[in-house]
Design an enzyme around this catalytic site. Structure first.
Site, PDB file in Angstrom:
ATOM      1  CB  SER A  54      -7.646   0.721 -13.676  1.00 36.14           C
ATOM      2  OG  SER A  54      -7.379   0.545 -12.301  1.00 36.14           O
ATOM      3  CB  THR A 169      -1.936  -3.554 -13.589  1.00 35.99           C
ATOM      4  OG1 THR A 169      -2.102  -3.224 -14.958  1.00 35.99           O
ATOM      5  CG2 THR A 169      -1.972  -5.061 -13.420  1.00 35.99           C
ATOM      6  CB  THR A 187      -4.987  -4.412 -16.026  1.00 33.28           C
ATOM      7  OG1 THR A 187      -5.219  -3.019 -16.248  1.00 33.28           O
ATOM      8  CG2 THR A 187      -4.502  -5.031 -17.331  1.00 33.28           C
ATOM      9  NE  ARG A 197      -2.873  -1.159 -24.480  1.00 28.56           N
ATOM     10  CZ  ARG A 197      -2.554  -1.284 -23.191  1.00 28.56           C
ATOM     11  NH1 ARG A 197      -3.318  -1.994 -22.381  1.00 28.56           N
ATOM     12  NH2 ARG A 197      -1.464  -0.716 -22.696  1.00 28.56           N
ATOM     13  CB  THR A 220       1.409  -1.311 -12.441  1.00 21.26           C
ATOM     14  OG1 THR A 220       0.251  -0.552 -12.830  1.00 21.26           O
ATOM     15  CG2 THR A 220       2.200  -0.496 -11.433  1.00 21.26           C
ATOM     16  N   GLY A 221       1.779   0.216 -15.144  1.00 23.95           N
ATOM     17  CA  GLY A 221       2.135   1.410 -15.902  1.00 23.95           C
ATOM     18  C   GLY A 221       1.712   1.247 -17.351  1.00 23.95           C
TER      19      GLY A 221
HETATM   20  N1  ASP Z   1       0.045  -2.115 -17.631  1.00 24.05           N
HETATM   21  C1  ASP Z   1      -1.358  -2.011 -17.851  1.00 24.05           C
HETATM   22  C2  ASP Z   1      -1.628  -1.959 -19.326  1.00 24.05           C
HETATM   23  O1  ASP Z   1      -0.889  -1.310 -20.040  1.00 24.05           O
HETATM   24  C3  ASP Z   1      -2.008  -0.857 -17.174  1.00 24.05           C
HETATM   25  C4  ASP Z   1      -1.386  -0.411 -15.877  1.00 24.05           C
HETATM   26  O2  ASP Z   1      -0.738  -1.174 -15.196  1.00 24.05           O
HETATM   27  O3  ASP Z   1      -1.549   0.759 -15.488  1.00 24.05           O
HETATM   28  O4  ASP Z   1      -2.607  -2.525 -19.757  1.00 24.05           O
END
Ligand code: ASP
Length: 307
Positions: A54, A169, A187, A197, A220-221
């Site tokens: 990731s 991330t 990320t 995207r 993150t998320g």
């Molecule tokens: N926030 C990141 C994204 O949407 C991914 C993550 O942090 O899990 O690209």
């Protein structure tokens, strides 16, 4: 009233791979390096690990099989920031983001322009897809596009990748002995995402924010949730008002859940200007790493909202 006293250097980083980041960043801080250098080294340690799916060039590709990376960095002593989005063939997007901050008059470069800049300053790095990432991508294509041809539309794809929710991330916040705060993140975004995207990570105020006067935060998320709330700027805003990092992180998450109970995929880590850590999440569980300069190694802490 802002805190101006002596600070013990500290670093906080998202997820269990944050342990690797915290260790690398703390090496810099213990050698009297700056928070900014510590954040860059911390993020690089995870970007360089090609087994991580990731972050960095080991990450899962987009729907066309290209790894597209996002990263950002912010210096809380100057409020300068740099970011790159949807870059290909760059091993360390965090370093490219830092160069955007230091070598250009801009804050953010995206796509082709960011790739050209990487080429110009010697940060281009071409590498084939990691075999495991390629295998997962091919299986995904077959599953979604072939076995469900009636669903093979862009709209379906966009919805389906949200349900898949494969992402994470590396987000880092550090404070050095001079009270300088920095934040950075990197990320590969959502696995098998639509080309172009971009999530919250390279958006200043969403993925990261840092100001020596208050502290720093990294999120993150699911980017589509995080960027609607400008989560890290919100956390720092609460710290401007005098909250600790933990109080600020909790206040931001409480606000988000009250405003949109469906935003179930957000986590944030933070350090306040005294170097105190904080973390909060709308996930059921979330892990992050923390290390202070008075510790031998980083610890992994876990938040479990279900308990
Ligand atoms: N926030 C990141 C994204 O949407 C991914 C993550 O942090 O899990 O690209």
């Amino acid at each position: 009233m802002y805190f101006m006293g002596q600070v013990t250097p500290a670093i906080i980083a998202t997820w269990s791979f944050g342990l690797k980041a915290a260790e690398a960043g703390m090496r810099v801080l213990k050698a009297k390096g700056s928070a900014l250098d510590a954040v860059e080294e911390a993020v690089k340690a995870v970007e360089n690990d090609l087994s991580i799916r990731s972050v960095g060039l080991g990450g899962y590709p987009n729907m066309l099989g290209d790894v597209e990376l996002d990263a950002s960095i912010m210096d809380g002593s100057t409020l300068r920031a740099g970011a790159v989005a949807a870059v290909k063939n760059v091993k360390n997007p965090i370093s490219l983001a830092r160069k955007v901050m230091e070598l250009t008059p801009h804050v953010m470069l995206v796509g082709e322009g960011a790739c050209m800049f990487a080429r110009l300053i010697g940060l281009e790095h071409r590498m084939p897809l990691q075999p495991e990432a390629e295998k997962a991508w091919r299986e995904y294509i077959v599953r979604v596009m072939h076995s469900r041809p009636e669903k093979g539309t862009l709209e379906f794809w966009a919805k389906y990748i949200h349900e898949l929710r494969s992402h994470d991330t590396i987000g880092v916040v550090a404070i050095d002995g001079n009270g300088n705060v920095a934040a950075g993140c990197s990320t590969s975004g959502l696995a098998f995402k639509m080309p172009g995207r971009v999530g919250d990570s390279p958006i200043i105020g969403s993925g990261i924010y840092a100001d020596n006067l208050a502290g720093g935060a990294s999120a993150t998320g699911l980017g589509e949730d995080i960027m609607r709330f400008c989560v890290t700027r919100m956390v720092v805003e609460y710290m401007y008002r005098g909250m600790s990092a933990q109080e600020a992180a909790d206040a931001a998450i409480d606000f988000i859940l009250k405003r949109d109970g469906n935003a179930k995929h957000i986590a944030v880590v933070a350090l306040d200007a005294r170097g105190r850590p904080g973390a909060s999440t709308t996930y059921d569980t979330f892990e992050y790493a923390f290390m202070g300069a008075d510790m031998d190694k980083p610890v992994l802490r876990s938040i479990n909202r279900l308990k």
